[in-house]
Each structure stands twice: as C-alpha cells, then as structure tokens.
Scaffold this motif. Structure first.
Motif, short mmCIF file in Angstrom:
data_model
loop_
_atom_site.label_atom_id
_atom_site.label_comp_id
_atom_site.label_asym_id
_atom_site.label_seq_id
_atom_site.Cartn_x
_atom_site.Cartn_y
_atom_site.Cartn_z
N LEU A 36 38.37 33.23 25.98
CA LEU A 36 38.25 31.87 26.52
C LEU A 36 38.22 30.82 25.42
O LEU A 36 38.56 29.66 25.65
N GLU A 37 37.82 31.25 24.22
CA GLU A 37 37.83 30.32 23.09
C GLU A 37 39.22 30.28 22.43
O GLU A 37 39.68 29.22 22.00
N LEU A 38 39.86 31.42 22.37
CA LEU A 38 41.18 31.50 21.73
C LEU A 38 42.23 30.71 22.52
O LEU A 38 43.02 29.96 21.94
N ALA A 39 42.24 30.89 23.84
CA ALA A 39 43.13 30.12 24.72
C ALA A 39 42.21 29.29 25.60
O ALA A 39 41.86 29.72 26.71
N PRO A 40 41.74 28.13 25.12
CA PRO A 40 40.63 27.41 25.75
C PRO A 40 40.73 27.35 27.28
O PRO A 40 41.67 26.78 27.84
N SER A 41 39.76 27.99 27.92
CA SER A 41 39.73 28.11 29.37
C SER A 41 38.28 28.16 29.82
O SER A 41 37.36 28.35 29.01
N ASP A 42 38.08 28.02 31.12
CA ASP A 42 36.73 28.07 31.66
C ASP A 42 36.39 29.42 32.27
O ASP A 42 35.22 29.78 32.38
N SER A 43 37.40 30.16 32.70
CA SER A 43 37.14 31.47 33.30
C SER A 43 38.40 32.32 33.23
O SER A 43 39.51 31.81 33.05
N VAL A 44 38.19 33.63 33.39
CA VAL A 44 39.28 34.59 33.34
C VAL A 44 39.08 35.61 34.44
O VAL A 44 37.94 35.91 34.82
N ALA A 45 40.16 36.14 34.96
CA ALA A 45 40.07 37.16 36.00
C ALA A 45 41.24 38.12 35.86
O ALA A 45 42.33 37.74 35.43
N LEU A 46 40.99 39.37 36.22
CA LEU A 46 42.02 40.40 36.20
C LEU A 46 42.16 40.96 37.60
O LEU A 46 41.17 41.38 38.20
N CYS A 47 43.38 40.96 38.10
CA CYS A 47 43.67 41.54 39.42
C CYS A 47 44.40 42.86 39.21
O CYS A 47 45.44 42.90 38.56
N LEU A 48 43.84 43.94 39.74
CA LEU A 48 44.47 45.25 39.68
C LEU A 48 45.13 45.52 41.03
O LEU A 48 44.49 45.41 42.07
N MET A 49 46.42 45.86 41.01
CA MET A 49 47.19 45.99 42.25
C MET A 49 47.88 47.33 42.34
O MET A 49 48.53 47.77 41.38
N ARG A 50 47.73 47.96 43.48
CA ARG A 50 48.52 49.14 43.83
C ARG A 50 49.63 48.69 44.76
O ARG A 50 49.38 47.94 45.71
N VAL A 61 36.08 39.87 37.72
CA VAL A 61 35.78 38.57 37.13
C VAL A 61 34.55 38.71 36.24
O VAL A 61 33.43 38.87 36.73
N PRO A 62 34.73 38.68 34.91
CA PRO A 62 33.56 38.74 34.03
C PRO A 62 32.84 37.39 33.98
O PRO A 62 33.44 36.35 34.22
N GLY A 63 31.56 37.42 33.66
CA GLY A 63 30.81 36.17 33.56
C GLY A 63 30.52 35.57 34.92
O GLY A 63 30.31 36.28 35.91
N HIS A 64 30.53 34.25 34.99
CA HIS A 64 30.24 33.56 36.24
C HIS A 64 31.31 33.87 37.29
O HIS A 64 32.50 33.88 36.99
N PRO A 65 30.90 34.09 38.54
CA PRO A 65 31.89 34.40 39.58
C PRO A 65 32.80 33.22 39.88
O PRO A 65 32.46 32.06 39.62
N ILE A 66 33.98 33.52 40.40
CA ILE A 66 34.92 32.50 40.85
C ILE A 66 34.93 32.57 42.38
O ILE A 66 35.50 33.52 42.95
N PRO A 67 34.29 31.63 43.08
CA PRO A 67 34.14 31.73 44.53
C PRO A 67 35.45 31.97 45.27
O PRO A 67 35.49 32.75 46.23
N LEU A 68 36.54 31.33 44.83
CA LEU A 68 37.80 31.49 45.53
C LEU A 68 38.24 32.95 45.57
O LEU A 68 38.74 33.43 46.59
N LEU A 69 38.04 33.67 44.46
CA LEU A 69 38.49 35.05 44.39
C LEU A 69 37.62 35.97 45.24
O LEU A 69 38.07 37.05 45.65
N GLU A 70 36.39 35.55 45.52
CA GLU A 70 35.54 36.33 46.42
C GLU A 70 36.04 36.22 47.85
O GLU A 70 35.72 37.06 48.70
#
Length: 360
Positions: A36-50, A61-70
């Motif tokens: 998040l510091e290298l590519a300045p951002s407020d949050s990151v998420a990874l979606c795993l898809m089959r 979602v590491p760190g603080h949750p992202i309500p939309l993704l919930e």
C-alpha cells in the motif's frame, strides 16, 4: 522502470512477504503495508476464482474490511472490473480504462460502496491466471479522489510474476496443513514424490516415491556425499544465491528423456526462525500429453493447435513447418498461450497439462 532507493526497499519487502508463508491470509497480511506504500493505496483485496463447473469466488481482505466486498455476491453481476481484466490477463487496468468517470460514479458498485460508508473512488486491478480452472484477481483501492497513475500500474505490474508464484504455491498446499503437518501429509501420500532439503545439502525428508524416482533417475556417481543428486544440489545452490526476480525463472529443473520429462519444482518453505528448508516436488511427464478441454476453451483454434504441438515438445521451427506458418507467428501464439493460461514456460505448460489431466 527506474525505482528510487525507498521504492526498491519496499518492493523487496513485498516480495519477501509473498514468500513468507504458504497461507493466503498470512501472505496478504504480511504484504499489505509495504504494498500500500509502494503503490499508494488505502486498501487491497485478492479474489480467488474457480471457473469450473461454475464461476465461484472468495475475497480475501487483509487489514480493515471493505464493506462492499462483504456484500459482493449481491452486486457481482454489475462488477465493471471483471470484463476488462478478463480481456487483458496479466495487465494492470486502471478504473479510467474500465469506465468513463461519469459511468463509474453511476455504477451500482460505486453507489453501493458509498452507501456502506467507504466510497471506493478509484481502483486498479489485474487478473492473475494460475491454472486453467483457477484465477486470482488483485485490486488496490483509493477512497479519495486521486486517480492511480500509469507509474502505479507499472510498479504493480512488476510484481505480477511474484504474485502468481505466491498464489500458485499457496494453492498447491491449500488442501494440506502447513509446517510439519504439511510435510507429514506429503510424505504419506503414495503418489507424491517430495524431498525436503535444508541447505546446503542436508536431506530432511524423502518420501517413498521420491526415493524410487531418485534411484531410477540418477546413478551413484551423480550423488553428492549427502545423498542429494548433484544436478538438484547445483540448482538449489543457484536459487539460494539468486535475487527474487531471477529465481522465478529457474525454480523448475527438468531433464528431457526418450520416454518423457523429469521435473523438479523447488519451493522455499516458510520458517519462523533458523534456516529455511526447501521442498523439491518431483514428477514425471510423458512425451505427448493431451490438451485438457478447460485449457483449450481459453485459446483460439490456432493457439490450441500450436499448444498441441508444444505438448509434444516440438520446437517453434518444427511447428511452423508442420502448420505452414512463420516462426514469428508461432512465437506470437506461444506468448498468447502463456498469458491466457498463466504459465511461465513451455515446461510449465507440460506440467500443468499433465496435472490437469490427472490431478496430483
């Protein structure tokens, strides 16, 4: 791309974090802050898809949750990010390339994110093909009106191979426990050939099937005093000395034999303290492997035809002569095949096709 000293330090921290564990959540949590510091951002998420039998997804979602993704399941049909990244795998896409700003602000995802109290003002994302039926999508978000730059996209793109490698390694052991339990499980499976080595050459564990393959693959004169075959010891010694970027291209050893291929995949195991051990996953691949249906579906007819000959270990020149096309055209198809299937090399294609036809 030129990075300054601080950016290089952050990038090294991200890469180290991606190799710090074989657990998806732990890897993401370790990589979150420097990323998040290298590519300045407020949050990151990874979606795993089959992708088979139907598209299924799980957000991490590491760190603080992202309500939309919930609440993603209720808005997934309106996800404007999915189509652009699926159309351009392994390429970082900015939100301004996905939708005009006016349409972005009128989208259901954006409106819903504001209703949930965390407006996602900007996003950049990349699709990471892992295996024919398994994909990852990494997204970075900003909650303020400040667009991501092309430099941010380039920085994230430079991490793509490491992200793919981390997800692939975590996926390979996801169904198993980590640490000692993982090794016991691998050791006990009759169809799994695994060596665990503590550098420089101490063999910590050797499964029964690995012992069988070692005796068949190597002669006594090929062995180091530790019992580890010299070709494998030399590759391990080289990997330990290589930087993270160079290591990705050399983590599979293979030997071409009349009846097929012998491959060894080197995976550095996480450790809280002390020297980090390596798992050497051994496998044999037949000379000619059918192209799995789910892999074929991702390719054009021309690409599938080229892939068929790649699985027979034909060179670009041989394929061009057989199909009556130029070598440049074959190489273009090969590049497209790599991107669409998320593979790094021709040997990776052989390995994945064999695994997909007969899962390990």
């Amino acid at each position: 791309m030129n990075l300054n000293t601080h950016e290089l330090m952050l990038r090294d921290r991200v890469i180290s974090a991606l190799n710090s564990s074989l657990s998806f959540p732990q890897v993401l949590e370790a990589a979150r802050a420097p990323l998040l510091e290298l590519a300045p951002s407020d949050s990151v998420a990874l979606c795993l898809m089959r992708t088979t039998p139907v598209l299924d997804f799980k957000w991490l979602v590491p760190g603080h949750p992202i309500p939309l993704l919930e609440h993603y399941a209720s808005v997934s049909d309106h996800d404007f990010v999915r189509a652009p990244i699926f159309a351009r795998p392994n390429e970082v896409i900015l939100d301004e390339e996905m939708l005009p700003r006016r349409e972005y602000e009128h989208s259901l995802l954006y409106q819903r994110s504001r209703e949930l109290g965390l407006g996602l003002e900007h996003v950049m994302a990349v699709l990471l093909p892992i295996r024919p039926d398994f994909l990852g999508a990494l997204a970075l978000y900003r909650t303020r009106r400040r667009s991501f730059s092309s430099r941010c996209a380039a920085i994230l793109s430079s991490l793509n191979p490491h992200l793919v490698n981390a997800v692939r390694n975590c996926s390979d052991v996801q169904s198993l426990a980590t640490g000692a339990q993982l090794l016991e499980e691998l050791y006990g499976r009759p169809d799994t050939a695994v060596l665990v080595v503590e550098p420089p050459s101490r063999v910590v564990m050797c499964s029964k099937h690995a012992g069988f393959l070692l005796e068949r693959w190597f002669t006594p004169s090929d062995l180091h005093s530790s019992g580890l075959p010299l070709p494998l010891k030399e590759r391990l010694d080289a990997l330990i000395l290589l930087g993270a970027d160079s290591r990705l291209e050399k983590n599979v050893w293979y030997s071409h034999q009349p009846d097929g291929y012998r491959t060894v995949r080197f995976i550095e195991l996480p450790a809280r303290e002390g020297p980090r051990q390596w798992a050497l996953l051994m496998n044999e691949l037949p000379m000619s492997i059918p192209l799995p249906v789910d892999m074929r579906r991702k390719l054009t007819s021309s690409e599938a035809n080229v892939a068929k000959y790649l699985l027979r270990s034909w060179s670009s020149e041989q394929i061009a002569s057989e199909l009556g096309i130029k070598v440049f055209t074959v190489d273009t198809h090969v590049r497209n095949i790599r991107e669409k299937l998320g593979i790094d090399s021709r040997m990776d294609l052989l390995y994945l096709a064999a695994r997909f036809n007969k899962p390990v």
